[in-house]
Design an enzyme around this catalytic site. Structure first.
Site, PDB file in Angstrom:
ATOM      1  N   TYR A 202     -13.931 -89.455 -19.185  1.00 21.47           N
ATOM      2  CA  TYR A 202     -13.463 -88.065 -19.260  1.00 21.47           C
ATOM      3  C   TYR A 202     -14.146 -87.352 -20.422  1.00 21.47           C
ATOM      4  CZ  TYR A 202     -10.364 -89.304 -23.203  1.00 21.47           C
ATOM      5  OH  TYR A 202      -9.868 -89.704 -24.425  1.00 21.47           O
ATOM      6  N   CYS A 203     -14.180 -86.035 -20.351  1.00 24.45           N
ATOM      7  CA  CYS A 203     -14.778 -85.200 -21.390  1.00 24.45           C
ATOM      8  C   CYS A 203     -14.197 -83.800 -21.243  1.00 24.45           C
ATOM      9  CB  CYS A 203     -16.302 -85.190 -21.284  1.00 24.45           C
ATOM     10  SG  CYS A 203     -16.909 -84.602 -19.679  1.00 24.45           S
ATOM     11  N   THR A 204     -14.757 -82.828 -21.940  1.00 21.35           N
ATOM     12  CA  THR A 204     -14.145 -81.494 -21.971  1.00 21.35           C
ATOM     13  C   THR A 204     -14.103 -80.835 -20.593  1.00 21.35           C
ATOM     14  OG1 THR A 204     -14.922 -81.204 -24.244  1.00 21.35           O
ATOM     15  CG2 THR A 204     -14.202 -79.224 -23.066  1.00 21.35           C
TER      16      THR A 204
END
Length: 314
Positions: A202-204
């Site tokens: 996951y990331c922004t």
């Protein structure tokens, strides 16, 4: 009253002439008074822009006329306002306070992992990446694994300092100072014990974890997923009632955002121990380090990197 909005989007697609697209995107943004950052490469586009609502809508209509960008998935958020003193004929309501300028550049990568030769892109996006999960599908996977007596491994695809103020509960946070460190971190073997586990990157907004998932698959991780739309899309869906804890770091003058007023800060000021989601730059002009520090301590001490080791400059 003019409304300020910020948009975040990316598209992985083969682009024949990124330089021509750079000129078009720059002229389009300038004509609408938008500020922010756009990166283009032969593999796609990555953009974060802010401005007056109508101008942002016009920008998206024009950008979606280009075939490769027709189906672009856009994440919206509130800006902190418009600077009316900077109003021009192109931006009669002024420019976004969240971005100091407009930057449109062509790079080898639209997200800098330092491995442009590894990434394969076709008309459907990244080739060989992890399985996409919507926020509800993520919850289903977590529930299924728990019923089977196992856990999902959340793997943070951001710089480690971003996770200091917000992350998924129990997430693995690699000790990386920037995105280019991920390749060496994966190749070190430190995460080889996760290769047979269900791993969700996951990331922004989804772009870093999409590339990261493909790098993990190519290194033998056998059960890799990616959170489609990233933390932003998850927060839009579940706010602070799901698996996400804390605030989301953002790369503009806002520094961090909360999904709801119920967000509980998980960052800790190293000087006084207060819970905080506040971040600021190290005051050393030669340093680009982001530091967690509460407002009270920031107002009574000059905050340098040494602040986090207990040697704050008075």
């Amino acid at each position: 009253m003019a409304v300020s909005k910020i948009i975040l989007f990316y598209v992985f697609a083969p682009l024949a002439d990124p330089d021509a697209l750079r000129l078009w995107q720059r002229d389009l943004c300038e004509s609408l008074g938008l500020r922010g950052r756009i990166l283009l490469s032969a593999q796609g586009i990555n953009a974060t822009l802010g401005g007056e609502l109508d101008a942002v809508k016009k920008y998206l209509r024009k950008t979606r006329e280009y075939p490769a960008f027709k189906g672009v998935d856009v994440k919206w958020s509130e800006g902190t306002g418009l600077d009316s003193a900077s109003a021009t004929s192109s931006a009669p309501h002024g420019f976004s306070r969240d971005f100091p300028r407009l930057s449109v550049k062509v790079r080898d990568e639209i997200v800098s992992f330092g491995a442009p030769g590894e990434l394969r892109v076709d008309d459907r996006g990244v080739v060989g990446g992890g399985t996409r999960l919507s926020p509800p599908e993520l919850h289903t996977l977590v529930d299924q694994q728990r019923e089977a007596g196992d856990d999902v491994v959340f793997f943070d695809g951001r710089n480690s300092f971003e996770a200091e103020i917000g992350r998924f509960e129990g997430a693995v946070v690699p000790a990386v100072a920037n995105t280019r460190d991920f390749v060496a971190e994966l190749d070190s073997g430190v995460y080889d014990h996760l290769k047979d586990k269900p791993v969700v990157t996951y990331c922004t907004g989804g772009i870093r974890c999409e590339v990261l998932s493909s790098l993990m698959v190519s290194r033998g991780f056998s059960n890799v997923y990616q959170l489609d739309g990233g933390i932003v899309r998850y927060g839009e869906t579940y706010g602070d009632s799901g698996l996400w804890k804390g605030s989301l770091y953002v790369f503009d003058d806002r520094m961090s955002v909360d999904f709801t007023p119920d967000a509980r800060p998980i960052g800790s000021c190293p000087r006084c121990g207060a819970s905080t989601s506040r971040m600021q730059n190290c005051l050393d002009p030669a340093c680009r380090t982001q530091l967690v520090v509460c407002a009270d301590c920031s107002s009574t001490a000059s905050v340098f990197c040494e602040f986090h080791t207990g040697a704050a400059t008075p």
